[in-house]
Design an enzyme around this catalytic site. Structure first.
Site, PDB file in Angstrom:
ATOM      1  N   LYS A 197       6.926   7.873   2.755  1.00  0.00           N
ATOM      2  CA  LYS A 197       6.306   6.622   3.195  1.00  0.00           C
ATOM      3  C   LYS A 197       4.911   6.551   2.587  1.00  0.00           C
ATOM      4  O   LYS A 197       4.078   7.422   2.825  1.00  0.00           O
ATOM      5  CB  LYS A 197       6.238   6.580   4.718  1.00  0.00           C
ATOM      6  CG  LYS A 197       5.535   5.334   5.250  1.00  0.00           C
ATOM      7  CD  LYS A 197       5.616   5.252   6.764  1.00  0.00           C
ATOM      8  CE  LYS A 197       4.850   4.060   7.276  1.00  0.00           C
ATOM      9  NZ  LYS A 197       4.920   3.948   8.740  1.00  0.00           N
ATOM     10  N   ARG A 207       1.464  -5.264  10.671  1.00  0.00           N
ATOM     11  CA  ARG A 207       0.405  -4.885  11.625  1.00  0.00           C
ATOM     12  C   ARG A 207      -0.030  -6.096  12.442  1.00  0.00           C
ATOM     13  O   ARG A 207      -0.386  -5.968  13.607  1.00  0.00           O
ATOM     14  CB  ARG A 207      -0.754  -4.219  10.893  1.00  0.00           C
ATOM     15  CG  ARG A 207      -0.304  -2.850  10.372  1.00  0.00           C
ATOM     16  CD  ARG A 207      -1.419  -2.011   9.786  1.00  0.00           C
ATOM     17  NE  ARG A 207      -0.830  -0.896   9.024  1.00  0.00           N
ATOM     18  CZ  ARG A 207      -1.396  -0.299   7.993  1.00  0.00           C
ATOM     19  NH1 ARG A 207      -2.596  -0.683   7.601  1.00  0.00           N
ATOM     20  NH2 ARG A 207      -0.788   0.679   7.376  1.00  0.00           N
ATOM     21  N   ARG A 220      -4.493   4.844   6.563  1.00  0.00           N
ATOM     22  CA  ARG A 220      -3.563   5.935   6.867  1.00  0.00           C
ATOM     23  C   ARG A 220      -3.414   6.902   5.697  1.00  0.00           C
ATOM     24  O   ARG A 220      -2.420   7.599   5.587  1.00  0.00           O
ATOM     25  CB  ARG A 220      -2.185   5.358   7.225  1.00  0.00           C
ATOM     26  CG  ARG A 220      -2.171   4.306   8.318  1.00  0.00           C
ATOM     27  CD  ARG A 220      -0.830   4.263   9.015  1.00  0.00           C
ATOM     28  NE  ARG A 220      -0.630   3.105   9.852  1.00  0.00           N
ATOM     29  CZ  ARG A 220      -1.244   2.881  11.012  1.00  0.00           C
ATOM     30  NH1 ARG A 220      -2.138   3.748  11.451  1.00  0.00           N
ATOM     31  NH2 ARG A 220      -0.971   1.796  11.727  1.00  0.00           N
ATOM     32  N   GLU A 236       8.496  15.881   0.086  1.00  0.00           N
ATOM     33  CA  GLU A 236       8.604  15.379   1.463  1.00  0.00           C
ATOM     34  C   GLU A 236      10.076  15.245   1.878  1.00  0.00           C
ATOM     35  O   GLU A 236      10.462  15.605   2.994  1.00  0.00           O
ATOM     36  CB  GLU A 236       7.915  14.007   1.582  1.00  0.00           C
ATOM     37  CG  GLU A 236       6.396  14.056   1.557  1.00  0.00           C
ATOM     38  CD  GLU A 236       5.802  14.499   2.896  1.00  0.00           C
ATOM     39  OE1 GLU A 236       6.562  14.849   3.823  1.00  0.00           O
ATOM     40  OE2 GLU A 236       4.569  14.499   3.000  1.00  0.00           O
ATOM     41  N   LYS A 251       9.846   4.117   1.504  1.00  0.00           N
ATOM     42  CA  LYS A 251       9.208   2.901   1.996  1.00  0.00           C
ATOM     43  C   LYS A 251       7.853   2.737   1.346  1.00  0.00           C
ATOM     44  O   LYS A 251       7.097   3.719   1.319  1.00  0.00           O
ATOM     45  CB  LYS A 251       9.057   3.031   3.516  1.00  0.00           C
ATOM     46  CG  LYS A 251       8.311   1.895   4.169  1.00  0.00           C
ATOM     47  CD  LYS A 251       8.116   2.184   5.628  1.00  0.00           C
ATOM     48  CE  LYS A 251       7.233   1.097   6.205  1.00  0.00           C
ATOM     49  NZ  LYS A 251       6.813   1.342   7.533  1.00  0.00           N
ATOM     50  N   SER A 277       7.425  -5.635   5.396  1.00  0.00           N
ATOM     51  CA  SER A 277       6.915  -6.951   5.787  1.00  0.00           C
ATOM     52  C   SER A 277       6.265  -7.704   4.627  1.00  0.00           C
ATOM     53  O   SER A 277       6.521  -8.890   4.437  1.00  0.00           O
ATOM     54  CB  SER A 277       5.938  -6.796   6.951  1.00  0.00           C
ATOM     55  OG  SER A 277       4.849  -5.951   6.608  1.00  0.00           O
ATOM     56  N   TYR A 316      13.800  -7.659   6.692  1.00  0.00           N
ATOM     57  CA  TYR A 316      13.610  -8.854   7.526  1.00  0.00           C
ATOM     58  C   TYR A 316      14.513 -10.000   7.068  1.00  0.00           C
ATOM     59  O   TYR A 316      14.584 -11.027   7.730  1.00  0.00           O
ATOM     60  CB  TYR A 316      12.126  -9.272   7.498  1.00  0.00           C
ATOM     61  CG  TYR A 316      11.233  -8.153   8.005  1.00  0.00           C
ATOM     62  CD1 TYR A 316      10.997  -8.000   9.369  1.00  0.00           C
ATOM     63  CD2 TYR A 316      10.688  -7.209   7.137  1.00  0.00           C
ATOM     64  CE1 TYR A 316      10.228  -6.947   9.844  1.00  0.00           C
ATOM     65  CE2 TYR A 316       9.921  -6.151   7.600  1.00  0.00           C
ATOM     66  CZ  TYR A 316       9.697  -6.024   8.955  1.00  0.00           C
ATOM     67  OH  TYR A 316       8.958  -4.968   9.434  1.00  0.00           O
TER      68      TYR A 316
HETATM   69  C1  PBG Z   1       4.519   2.634  11.885  1.00  0.00           C
HETATM   70  C2  PBG Z   1       5.254   1.685  11.019  1.00  0.00           C
HETATM   71  C3  PBG Z   1       4.705   0.760  10.143  1.00  0.00           C
HETATM   72  C4  PBG Z   1       5.780   0.088   9.561  1.00  0.00           C
HETATM   73  C5  PBG Z   1       6.936   0.608  10.101  1.00  0.00           C
HETATM   74  N1  PBG Z   1       6.595   1.602  10.994  1.00  0.00           N
HETATM   75  C6  PBG Z   1       3.291   0.412   9.876  1.00  0.00           C
HETATM   76  C7  PBG Z   1       2.363   1.347   9.256  1.00  0.00           C
HETATM   77  O1  PBG Z   1       2.724   2.428   8.792  1.00  0.00           O
HETATM   78  O2  PBG Z   1       1.176   1.003   9.236  1.00  0.00           O
HETATM   79  C8  PBG Z   1       5.648  -1.011   8.535  1.00  0.00           C
HETATM   80  C9  PBG Z   1       6.840  -1.881   8.373  1.00  0.00           C
HETATM   81  C10 PBG Z   1       6.619  -3.114   7.561  1.00  0.00           C
HETATM   82  O3  PBG Z   1       5.552  -3.358   6.977  1.00  0.00           O
HETATM   83  O4  PBG Z   1       7.567  -3.908   7.520  1.00  0.00           O
HETATM   84  N2  PBG Z   1       4.942   2.535  13.235  1.00  0.00           N
END
Ligand code: PBG
Length: 327
Positions: A197, A207, A220, A236, A251, A277, A316
């Site tokens: 990720k 968010r 992060r 990983e 991701k 997203s 989505y």
């Molecule tokens: C963390 C999480 C995130 C997403 C899925 N799980 C946000 C992040 O890491 O800041 C993002 C998913 C997306 O952008 O569609 N709980």
């Protein structure tokens, strides 16, 4: 004149021939729909940054799941939005936390017909917005966080999760969660691991959707991966498989097709990709302006993600595209 005995266009002449020789196609069976459920909400609330998506009430969540099932989408990934947040992210593991309540409700309504995959993280539940517990110096405390993930995993499993999906990128999270699940007798609950990720700018609309902002304008990068690193993803993924991941995930999706291809060549477990997203919202925004055909672009992107090696895709677009996809 060159030798024209080789004419690849013969296989593109008619739709039926093209269908016959298609190497990759996206089907409804491949797709997992993300859903948001909020505590203490009187009516579903529009998410501006994710057109067509809502923060759901329990009732509207059930209605949406029913609609997804009716078009052939049989798996959902769930995100909870609690009414109150605290430093420990208590809502993530409370029996009465929104995600656990939603899981029990969906499990009761749909049984095994719907695959329930709760996202397992603390960020929606912490007042500081990080995916783990903070140490005194403000850094995220890896090992203390694992204990919280274990509690959340057991709570989600007890509430009816089929797979839990740890997304916090803590070291050792898959192994810790596997031990906790097995210790509580949940041997049949699997782990869909967010293995590779990346610290991506494409999570912005999400968010907003879950009302998360990181304290002090932080980011992060101390736990999610650097977008420039390819080999690190394999490390990983290998660790997660060794720790017991049932499915590994990359991701975001379209900006990491090389990573998806590498991972699918390396592992013998299913590979998931999360079309996130920002990937959704960019297509929607350009479509609204009439600059691209959003539906065609979405199908093309998801096809590319499968072609790269993903077996399943969190997107989505699941509910919207399902009616035009094969089963
Ligand atoms: C963390 C999480 C995130 C997403 C899925 N799980 C946000 C992040 O890491 O800041 C993002 C998913 C997306 O952008 O569609 N709980």
């Amino acid at each position: 004149m060159d030798d024209l005995s080789h004419r690849p266009r013969r296989l593109r002449r008619t739709p039926a021939i093209r269908r016959l020789v298609a190497e990759t196609s996206v089907t409804t069976a491949d797709l997992v729909a993300p859903l948001f459920v909020a505590e203490a909400l009187a009516a579903p609330k529009v998410i501006d940054s994710l057109p067509g998506h809502f923060q759901h009430t329990l009732d509207s969540l059930v209605a949406e799941a029913e609609r997804l099932l009716s078009v052939g989408i049989t798996s959902v990934v769930l995100f909870g939005i609690p009414a109150t947040k605290d430093a420990a992210g208590s809502g993530a593991s409370d029996e009465g936390g929104i995600i656990q309540v939603a899981l029990r409700r969906l499990a009761a309504e749909f049984g095994d017909a719907l695959v329930l995959i709760p996202d397992l993280c603390l960020d929606e539940y912490t007042d500081h917005g990080h995916c783990g517990l903070l140490a005194g110096d403000g850094s995220v405390d890896n090992d203390a966080t694992l204990v919280r993930y274990q509690a959340a995993a057991v709570a989600q499993a007890a509430a009816g999760a089929d797979l839990v999906a740890p997304s916090g990128m803590m070291d050792g999270q898959v192994g810790a969660i596997r031990r906790a699940l097995d210790g509580a007798g949940h041997h049949d609950v699997g782990i869909l691991a967010y293995s590779a990720k990346y610290a991506s700018a494409l999570y912005g609309p999400f968010r907003d959707a879950v009302d998360v902002s990181i304290v002090g304008g932080g980011d992060r990068r101390a736990y999610q991966q650097d977008p420039g690193n390819r080999r690190e993803a394999l490390r990983e993924v290998a660790l997660d498989v060794a720790e017991g991941a049932d499915i590994v995930m990359v991701k975001p999706a379209v900006t990491y097709l090389d990573v998806i291809a590498d991972v699918s060549a390396m592992v013998d477990v299913p590979v998931a990709a999360y079309h996130v997203s920002g990937e959704y919202s960019m297509i929607k925004a350009a479509d609204e302006r009439g600059w691209i055909d959003g539906t065609a672009t979405a199908v093309e992107q998801l096809t590319a993600v499968k072609r790269a090696g993903a077996d399943l895709i969190l997107t989505y677009f699941a509910g919207e595209l399902a009616p035009i996809l094969d089963a």
